[in-house]
Scaffold this active site. Structure first.
Site, PDB file in Angstrom:
ATOM      1  N   SER A  44      15.196 -27.738 -35.783  1.00  0.00           N
ATOM      2  CA  SER A  44      14.870 -26.761 -36.191  1.00  0.00           C
ATOM      3  C   SER A  44      15.191 -25.467 -36.644  1.00  0.00           C
ATOM      4  CB  SER A  44      15.289 -25.544 -34.537  1.00  0.00           C
ATOM      5  OG  SER A  44      16.236 -26.488 -34.190  1.00  0.00           O
ATOM      6  N   HIS A 250      19.851 -19.269 -33.870  1.00  0.00           N
ATOM      7  CA  HIS A 250      18.616 -19.922 -35.070  1.00  0.00           C
ATOM      8  C   HIS A 250      18.808 -19.468 -36.066  1.00  0.00           C
ATOM      9  CE1 HIS A 250      17.619 -23.035 -32.508  1.00  0.00           C
ATOM     10  NE2 HIS A 250      17.552 -23.853 -33.381  1.00  0.00           N
TER      11      HIS A 250
END
Length: 268
Positions: A44, A250
């Site tokens: 990711s 993230h």
């Protein structure tokens, strides 16, 4: 003046004159395309989860047009660009489903992988929801995995990349530290924050060592993210996002363009 030096001098002079006549922006726009193809592999952090602007056809892989591989390809125009990085990918997923585009014409490969193998999501869930001692225990388990099992998993991926793309320059991209320490910050305790940062360093060290063993370049993003960690006041990382839990921890779009892209550009 030897002929080779003369040719080099005249080439430099013509480039300088061309830039002066057409302007820097035009000169940058007209730069030659990167030779060979570029393949972006990984998890990711490479697909761009957290950056938004996801490519609809990528589905749950959540590949973003603001992810650093996409931005690099847009700036350098490789002859081909294959973006197979996928949210949640482990080393086994890279081997099973991402290596297809690699070949003899591939000149650049980038990859970030290893965090999911080490149980990144479970570590962060434990540290957010449970006590300091539970957090430290879960991190100790992850560190033990990084020492015992992850190196072999990485070797398998790196060997497969080299076998399929024998001429490629391979850039293995690491992970940032998540927290700025020594500052007042709501959420996790300083004990948890320091343990998470230390675990990120431990993971990066393991990845860098295996990358070097295969002759690959390690792209260390910890420097570019310094001053932009969670609790810094200028974070390039999402903290816990209860409305979109998958984006938690993230990089934001700014983290991709300001934290990851410069490292890839330098390493490539």
């Amino acid at each position: 003046m030897r002929r080779s030096r003369l040719v080099g001098y005249l080439t430099s002079l013509l480039l300088a004159v061309g830039t002066a006549l057409t302007g820097a922006a035009t000169a940058q726009a007209a730069q030659p395309a990167a030779a060979g193809g570029y393949v972006a592999l990984g998890d990711s952090y490479s697909s761009g989860v957290g950056a938004g602007s996801y490519i609809s056809s990528s589905g749950d892989c959540k590949r973003s047009t603001k992810a650093h591989p996409y931005l690099w390809a847009a700036a350098h125009s490789p002859s081909t660009f294959d973006f197979t990085a996928c949210s949640g990918a482990r080393t086994s997923d890279v081997l099973a489903g991402q290596l297809g585009p690699l070949g003899s014409a591939t000149s650049l490969v980038s990859i970030s992988v290893g965090g999911n193998d080490a149980g990144f999501a479970d570590v962060m869930t434990t540290c957010v929801l449970q006590s300091d001692s539970s957090c430290l225990s879960r991190i100790a388990t992850a560190r033990a995995y990084v020492d015992s099992t992850l190196p072999g998993n990485l070797d398998g991926v790196y060997s497969a990349i080299r076998n399929r793309a024998p001429s490629a320059h391979v850039v293995v991209i690491g992970y940032p530290r998540f927290y700025k320490l020594g500052t007042s910050c709501l959420g996790l305790s300083e004990t948890k924050r320091k343990a998470i940062n230390d675990a990120a360093d431990h993971l990066n060290s393991a990845i860098a060592q295996r990358a070097a063993a295969h002759g690959f370049t390690f792209g260390d993003v910890r420097g570019t993210f310094t001053g932009h960690e969670i609790c810094s006041g200028s974070s390039w990382l999402h903290s816990v996002n209860w409305l979109n839990i998958g984006e938690s921890y993230h990089p934001t779009a700014a983290g991709q363009s300001g934290g990851y892209l410069p490292v890839l550009t330098t390493a490539a």
